[in-house]
Design a protein around this motif. Sequence first.
Motif, PDB file in Angstrom:
ATOM      1  N   VAL A  70      60.771  26.904  38.153  1.00  0.00           N
ATOM      2  CA  VAL A  70      60.480  28.033  39.316  1.00  0.00           C
ATOM      3  C   VAL A  70      61.644  28.564  39.725  1.00  0.00           C
ATOM      4  O   VAL A  70      62.165  29.756  39.930  1.00  0.00           O
ATOM      5  N   LEU A  74      62.928  31.082  36.224  1.00  0.00           N
ATOM      6  CA  LEU A  74      62.344  32.495  36.421  1.00  0.00           C
ATOM      7  C   LEU A  74      63.321  33.562  36.711  1.00  0.00           C
ATOM      8  O   LEU A  74      63.139  34.679  36.200  1.00  0.00           O
ATOM      9  N   LEU A  79      62.825  37.472  37.285  1.00  0.00           N
ATOM     10  CA  LEU A  79      62.013  37.105  38.537  1.00  0.00           C
ATOM     11  C   LEU A  79      62.912  36.281  39.498  1.00  0.00           C
ATOM     12  O   LEU A  79      62.926  35.134  39.517  1.00  0.00           O
TER      13      LEU A  79
END
Lengths: 214, 249
Positions: A70, A74, A79
């Motif tokens: 994450v 990402l 993101l």
Amino acid sequence: MEKLFDMALLIMQGAAVTLEIFVITLALSLPLGGLAALGRLSSIRPLRYLMEFYVWIMRGTPLMLQLLFVYFALPMVGLMLPDIAAALLAFTLNYAAYFAEIFRAGIQAIPRGQFEAARVLGLPHWHTIKRIVFPQVLRIVLPPISNETINLVKDTSLIYILAMNDLLRVARTIVQREFDMTPFIIAGAFYLAMTAVLTWGFKRLEAYYGKYDA
Amino acid sequence: MASTMLELTNIHKAFGDNQVLRGIDLVVDKGEVLAVLGPSGSGKSTMLRCINHLETIDKGTIDIKGRRLVEDGVYVDEKTQHEILAATGMVFQQFNLFPHMTVLENLIEAPTYVKGLSRDEAVAIAVDLLKKVGLADRQDSYPARLSGGQQQRVAIARALAMQPDIMLFDEPTSALDPELTGEVLKTMRELAEEHMTMVVVTHEMAFAREASSRVIFMAGGVIVEENEPQEFFNNPKEERTRAFLRNML
């Protein structure tokens, strides 16, 4: 003595970060886990498979890997999440999967006779879930939920790899700077205090919801 | 002239490839106590569970108190089913009391929520019923604190609290230790004496012989024999009935 006090103060700031991660993760992952459990027990097949896949991924890979994914992967697909949000996302997704399995087992442990008895008395389905099933599920899932919750307290220490100043990272920083092991002991005491409060709280809950046992 | 309480016509029910009911026709009049006997797997429990739609029938027609629940396998809408089935109460082999509620709470849950009675009204009815089943002093106990026989009597009281016209009993004493069956059967006899309409699936031959007004014997998903209890036990006509009774008595 004053030095010890300063250390404790610094470590307390780390503990605040740890607590924040803990509380928010718990508040998000418990309801999410409940929904995922309903999804796994749903009669809609694609939903059931999707939830099984989700649980498989989350339980089948290390939490550390999920955190790193994450945090680092990402952003590569555009993101960008703030540090704390990235950590919360990984923790919540991971813990919701474990909670989902606990809730699923709890719901499946309710005998079919309970649903049938409610039905022949004319009680509507949602009322049966709320008044008959849910209190009994709660009773069954409290011990494993308690277990996972205590694990979460300790798992929050994994965020030190994301360079966030949680309890453990603050303690380690002081240890490395001062060549003094005391911060580790203080940090340990903080973890123990948190788990002690949780243990006590869950014991109270279990006693309350278990009052109907023989 | 007795009025018809329950009428089953040509009921068929299969679980997968297993044809459990193969054309059941049955009429139960008001005030009748019907004992349903038969070996395990004969379909007697399934028949009982079809009456109140715990099982969905494949074919056939069911009327309860003159209202049609299902016609040729097609059920009326959910709301109407609800109204019709309010006339039925059921007692299960495993009691199925709500373990997280006290005896009193078990008895008032449905009357307050489904019938909309006030708590006081529901409690008054519940206390009367608990007196009747001999458990007035246990209203604040949780089910786990009661013996099996006491739990089953509470379950009977809970069903009666909804003031049904027909009581369905699914092997109510089969999960009990032998010394506890007596108290449950006594409660059922008292109910029978008050002319409650009852359909009782049971292995208790003494109850069938002494407390029922009619006995049916099922085997292989059909009703093999049907008679008054004296005649049924003293003078069984079918060979399958005789074989069953030889084993049971």
